[in-house]
Write a protein that holds these residues in place. Structure first.
Motif, PDB file in Angstrom:
ATOM      1  N   VAL A  24      -5.173   1.394  -9.854  1.00 27.89           N
ATOM      2  CA  VAL A  24      -4.758   1.661  -8.671  1.00 27.89           C
ATOM      3  C   VAL A  24      -5.818   2.361  -7.848  1.00 27.89           C
ATOM      4  N   ILE A  25      -5.986   1.937  -6.623  1.00 26.52           N
ATOM      5  CA  ILE A  25      -7.123   2.273  -5.832  1.00 26.52           C
ATOM      6  C   ILE A  25      -6.502   3.565  -4.525  1.00 26.52           C
ATOM      7  N   LYS A  26      -7.118   4.522  -4.578  1.00 30.69           N
ATOM      8  CA  LYS A  26      -6.520   5.561  -3.990  1.00 30.69           C
ATOM      9  C   LYS A  26      -7.617   5.950  -2.552  1.00 30.69           C
ATOM     10  N   ASN A  76       0.810  -1.296  -0.092  1.00 31.58           N
ATOM     11  CA  ASN A  76       0.049   0.000   0.102  1.00 31.58           C
ATOM     12  C   ASN A  76       0.778   1.205   0.064  1.00 31.58           C
ATOM     13  N   ASN A  77       2.113   1.093  -0.573  1.00 32.87           N
ATOM     14  CA  ASN A  77       3.051   2.227  -0.602  1.00 32.87           C
ATOM     15  C   ASN A  77       3.444   2.589  -1.838  1.00 32.87           C
ATOM     16  N   LEU A  78       2.605   2.271  -2.734  1.00 36.15           N
ATOM     17  CA  LEU A  78       3.028   2.371  -4.357  1.00 36.15           C
ATOM     18  C   LEU A  78       3.507   3.601  -4.660  1.00 36.15           C
ATOM     19  N   PRO A  79       4.706   3.701  -5.230  1.00 38.03           N
ATOM     20  CA  PRO A  79       5.263   5.100  -5.871  1.00 38.03           C
ATOM     21  C   PRO A  79       4.416   5.533  -6.906  1.00 38.03           C
ATOM     22  N   THR A  80       4.235   7.037  -6.505  1.00 38.77           N
ATOM     23  CA  THR A  80       3.149   7.699  -7.666  1.00 38.77           C
ATOM     24  C   THR A  80       3.632   7.430  -8.985  1.00 38.77           C
ATOM     25  N   ASP A  81       5.051   7.219  -9.346  1.00 40.90           N
ATOM     26  CA  ASP A  81       5.174   7.317 -10.616  1.00 40.90           C
ATOM     27  C   ASP A  81       4.770   6.013 -11.431  1.00 40.90           C
ATOM     28  N   MET A 119      -2.152   9.665   1.181  1.00 38.09           N
ATOM     29  CA  MET A 119      -3.237   9.219   0.309  1.00 38.09           C
ATOM     30  C   MET A 119      -2.586   7.545   0.213  1.00 38.09           C
ATOM     31  N   GLN A 120      -3.257   6.646   0.370  1.00 38.65           N
ATOM     32  CA  GLN A 120      -2.758   5.284   0.310  1.00 38.65           C
ATOM     33  C   GLN A 120      -3.040   4.973  -1.397  1.00 38.65           C
ATOM     34  N   LEU A 121      -1.948   4.602  -2.009  1.00 36.16           N
ATOM     35  CA  LEU A 121      -1.842   3.906  -3.041  1.00 36.16           C
ATOM     36  C   LEU A 121      -1.570   2.688  -3.286  1.00 36.16           C
ATOM     37  N   GLN A 122      -2.555   1.563  -3.864  1.00 37.57           N
ATOM     38  CA  GLN A 122      -2.243   0.319  -3.851  1.00 37.57           C
ATOM     39  C   GLN A 122      -2.938  -0.329  -5.341  1.00 37.57           C
TER      40      GLN A 122
END
Lengths: 336, 533
Positions: free
Chosen positions: B279-281, B261-266, B503-506
């Motif tokens: 990707v779920i935010k 749940n720590n996906l890099p934004t790029d 914001m959690q990105l997964q």
């Protein structure tokens, strides 16, 4: 021969002891506190102090080392501060995967590097030589993680030929664990489906790991063969009309590989070290990621045991190298 | 008849075998969820309490109350209700009848008592919220389904912290306990690799390799039942990946159902452009902070701290580096939490103001030009990037900052004393329980000095009083204004630099449906999920 081996074997004992002392001191100097990391995010100073005491981390360095040495002499390596499993069990579970990968990479480097080195030497300063030298420089210079990602993109994502990660597909039932080496266990259990699956998983990490070694073995073999080709006995064999291929692959090569053999012994260590990156990228369940995690969390028992274990394996491989050296060139055993 | 196989034929055969399965796309198992998120350090929920542990504890164990939904609500789970005395000291929880552990035995209040005593006895991470106010013998079971807690002093966050404790099965654990001179070891080595829960999924200990793999299978007799999800995931296979690049590729080729749940934004655009994954935010309550050691000059000077606070490029960091996947939060509290000081402005990025404060501090004798170290988590790209951005802006006002790569373990070790705590360090504060106590309470009450959360070593008696009073009250409407007041005072004192609320990105496979997000468990609870064919 026995004396030669015995002498080599005895020399490894102070080396391993030295390794133990240096590793212990390095870990002691690094300001990491296993107790604090282990107690977790929400721990109070009292909780941390209590754990530190329970783990003996509040004792003097000498007392801690004495305690550790005593345990090592009784083949007890303690338990991981985090997994709470015996370190020896964790290592035994992971080491075969690392060794399987390392030996396969070493095999690839050697099986390809020696013939390519010979090919370079016999075509000295001609296009095959230039081409292979270019690639051998590239092999040393290119970072393993880049090669790994490129291989994953090409063979796993684009072509779909080989798996992306892991050592066995998730849907594949693992063979019963006997040796821990997946290929051997699959073969012993007559599970050729698992053998094929495990082989396919081995290809990309092994190629990635082998590249650097392949380049250096090629270069060492090339230099050795070039030097031997200048020797008088080669001129004599040519003069009496020996078949060129027999002369090169048997007589010249045997007289040229001493340096290459040394390189193979050394290479083993660098492959284990390089394996850390490769294991991480391919999710290879070996000792590399286990060690990195131990370093990041300050898991001292694991760090010490892994270092010692790698030292033992490395010493064993070097002993084997010395033995092969002696067999290839019996004069070495006499002078030793 | 003798069959002769040449070496060439053998080679061809081997290659053929090797590539037989080549090119086969992996047929996704319709009932197995392949989880690529990080695994916890071990499987004992009473020893480890962090984000990776949520994937184990929320699925394999149950709690008296549990956080559900977004924003989080604390809802009855194993308990069907609770009562609290007027003075806030006596809490009683009534268990639902007929709850069964994985071994088939029935859960009673005695099991809950054992679980809390084990947490307190081990004294590890989950115990932190209870140790100061709860003694083991004050957790009792007056009736088979009634659990009673007698607190030492009123402590309102007690209820908010109840979901931290997983209820374990003493019948599974006690057989493995070792009794030493200090009493029982609570079988901590055994439970670290085994399970004793009642949760929706049952751990298969044989599948477990620490940090590498773990399988869980569905527990059909789970007390909550499966009526609300007729097609649940039958098996959860934890297959954590170490490298972001591999993790994303595995998601894209269908060999994983989710990333961490720590996906890099790029990676967001790349995943969203694929047919297989999305990707779920989710906005969570994870605040990003640059700590300043208030005991070390120049940070013992208010103007120095304000100079640094004005020199951080908040918008640049959030928009350019994080791609806008965070919300600016100028306070130490998540902006979605009660007790948040409404309308709080905080410090803005203004190098002119920063320089003015810098000069003021210099005039007051603060050593503003000394080399200042900022420690970052080397393995965390975002942590490093924030420091690099900060370093360049600080250089422009005359501050000399050195970035020191470090590990989380080292940093929390060093943070326990003001002498060894870094000048500055970068970290996040996650949601362990939903209460201002989790942030301002534990970060800025001086009684917590010596913990990493309070490692700015800020001290203001007025704030201490406010926080301690708020902690002793039970009604949220009485506590909220005290936290607001304390937070405003803390902001004026500027002990740290508060940057954003995460914001959690997964990344998820598109076949994953029904996921429910709650900030406390980081969306790791699997009982709601189905996998589409």
């Amino acid at each position: 021969m026995t004396r030669y081996l015995l002498r080599r074997l005895l020399l490894t004992i102070p080396s391993l002891f030295g390794l133990l002392v240096v590793t212990f001191l390095l870990i002691y100097i690094v300001p990491s506190d296993t107790a604090a990391a282990m107690a977790g995010d929400a721990a109070t100073p009292e909780q941390i102090a209590r754990l530190r005491h329970e783990m003996g981390l509040d004792q003097s360095v000498l007392a801690q080392f004495g305690l550790y040495l005593d345990r090592v002499l009784h083949l007890q390596f303690g338990e991981s501060a985090f997994s709470h499993r015996a370190v020896a069990v964790d290592i035994a579970q992971r080491l075969p995967a690392t060794l399987e990968l390392t030996f396969f990479a070493l095999f690839l480097s050697t099986a390809l590097g020696i013939p390519l080195g010979v090919l370079c030497a016999v075509n000295h300063n001609r296009w095959p030589d230039f081409l292979l030298r270019f690639f051998s420089v590239l092999g040393v210079a290119v970072a393993a993680f880049w090669v790994a990602i490129m291989l994953q993109l090409l063979f796993s994502m684009q072509l779909g030929w080989l798996p992306l990660r892991g050592e066995l597909s998730d849907e594949m039932l693992a063979p019963p664990r006997m040796t821990g080496f997946l290929l051997i266990d699959s073969a012993l259990a007559w599970r050729w489906d698992a053998f094929a699956d495990a082989s396919r998983h081995l290809v990309l990490p092994a190629i990635t790991l082998a590249l650097g070694g392949l380049a250096s073995i090629t270069r060492f073999t090339r230099a050795g063969v070039l030097e031997t080709l200048q020797k008088d006995f080669v001129l004599y064999e040519r003069a009496v009309g020996y078949r060129r291929s027999r002369m090169i692959w048997i007589y010249v090569l045997r007289n040229s590989v001493t340096a290459t053999l040394t390189q193979i012994g050394l290479l083993f260590g660098s492959l284990i070290a390089g394996g850390v990156v490769v294991e991480a990228i391919f999710d290879w369940p070996g000792i590399g990621s286990y060690t990195v995690q131990a370093i990041l969390t300050g898991d001292h028992q694991v760090m010490l045991a892994v270092t010692l274990m790698i030292g033992v394996v490395y010493a064993g491989v070097n002993l084997l190298t010395d033995l092969v050296h002696g067999l290839v060139d019996p004069r070495l055993m006499e002078t030793a | 008849m003798e069959i002769r196989i040449t070496r060439r034929q053998t080679g061809a055969l081997a290659l053929g075998t090797l590539l037989t399965a080549a090119g086969r796309a992996r047929a996704a198992d319709p009932s197995t969820f392949l989880n690529g998120a990080q695994m916890p350090m071990n499987l004992d929920p009473h020893q480890v309490f962090d984000v990776p542990m949520q994937g184990v504890m929320l699925n394999a164990y149950d709690n008296l109350y549990r956080y559900e939904n977004d924003p989080p609500e604390i809802v009855p789970w194993l308990a069907d209700g609770h009562t609290v005395s007027d003075d806030g000291l006596l809490w009683e929880f009534r268990l639902r009848p007929g709850i069964r552990f994985h071994d088939g035995s029935e859960m009673t209040a005695v099991d809950v008592v054992y679980s809390f005593r084990r947490v307190l006895g081990l004294g590890m991470a989950p115990a932190g919220a209870f140790l100061p106010i709860l003694k083991p013998d004050k957790v009792t079971a007056p009736e088979p389904l009634l659990v009673r807690f007698q607190l030492e002093k009123p402590y309102a966050p007690f209820f908010a912290a109840i979901p931290i404790v997983s209820i374990v099965n003493p019948r599974a654990i006690q057989a493995h306990e070792q009794i030493g001179p200090n009493g029982t070891d609570w079988a901590k080595s055994w439970l670290a690799s085994n399970a004793a829960g009642s949760g929706a999924y049952r751990i298969d200990p044989a599948s477990y390799t620490p940090l590498e793999r773990l399988d869980m299978t569905i527990f059909e007799d789970h007390f909550y039942g499966w009526k609300d999800n007729p097609k649940p995931v039958r098996r959860i296979a934890f297959r954590p990946t170490k490298e972001t690049s591999t993790r994303v590729l595995a998601l894209l080729n269908g060999t994983l159902d989710c990333t961490d749940n720590n996906l890099p934004t790029d990676q967001v655009a790349r995943i969203n452009a694929s047919k297989n994954a999305v990707v779920i935010k989710d906005t969570n309550m994870r605040t990003f902070i640059v700590r300043m050691n208030n005991r070390k000059p120049p940070f013992d000077n208010l103007n120095a701290r304000r100079a640094f606070a004005h020199a951080f490029n908040y918008e640049g960091f959030i928009n350019d580096i994080l791609g806008g996947y965070a919300t600016r939060d100028p306070t130490p509290l998540p902006d979605t939490l009660w007790g948040y000081p409404k309308g709080a402005k905080g410090y803005d990025y203004d190098l002119v103001k920063a320089k003015a404060y810098f000069d003021k501090a210099l005039a007051e004798g603060a050593p503003m030009k000394r080399a200042i170290e900022i420690h970052v988590q080397s393995e965390n790209e975002q942590s490093v990037q924030s420091a690099q951005l900060f370093q360049s802006d600080l250089a422009s006002i005359g501050a000399n900052v050195k970035i020191i790569g470090d590990t989380w373990g080292n940093m929390i070790t060093n943070a326990v004393k003001p002498e060894t705590a870094p000048d500055m360090w970068v970290h996040w504060v996650s949601t362990y329980f939903v209460d201002p106590e989790n942030w301002v309470g534990q970060m800025y009450d001086s009684q917590f000095h010596g913990t990493w959360k309070a490692s700015s070593y800020y001290s203001n008696p007025e704030v201490d009083v406010l926080l301690r009073t708020a902690r002793g009250l039970t009604r949220q409407e009485e506590r909220a204004p005290l936290y607001e007041q304390a937070t405003r005072q803390i902001m004026a004192d500027c002990p740290d630099i508060w940057v954003y609320n995460s914001m959690q990105l997964q990344g998820y496979s598109r076949r994953v449906k029904g996921r429910r997000f709650c900030t406390v468990g980081a969306g790791a609870e699997m009982r709601w999920v189905t996998l589409e064919a």
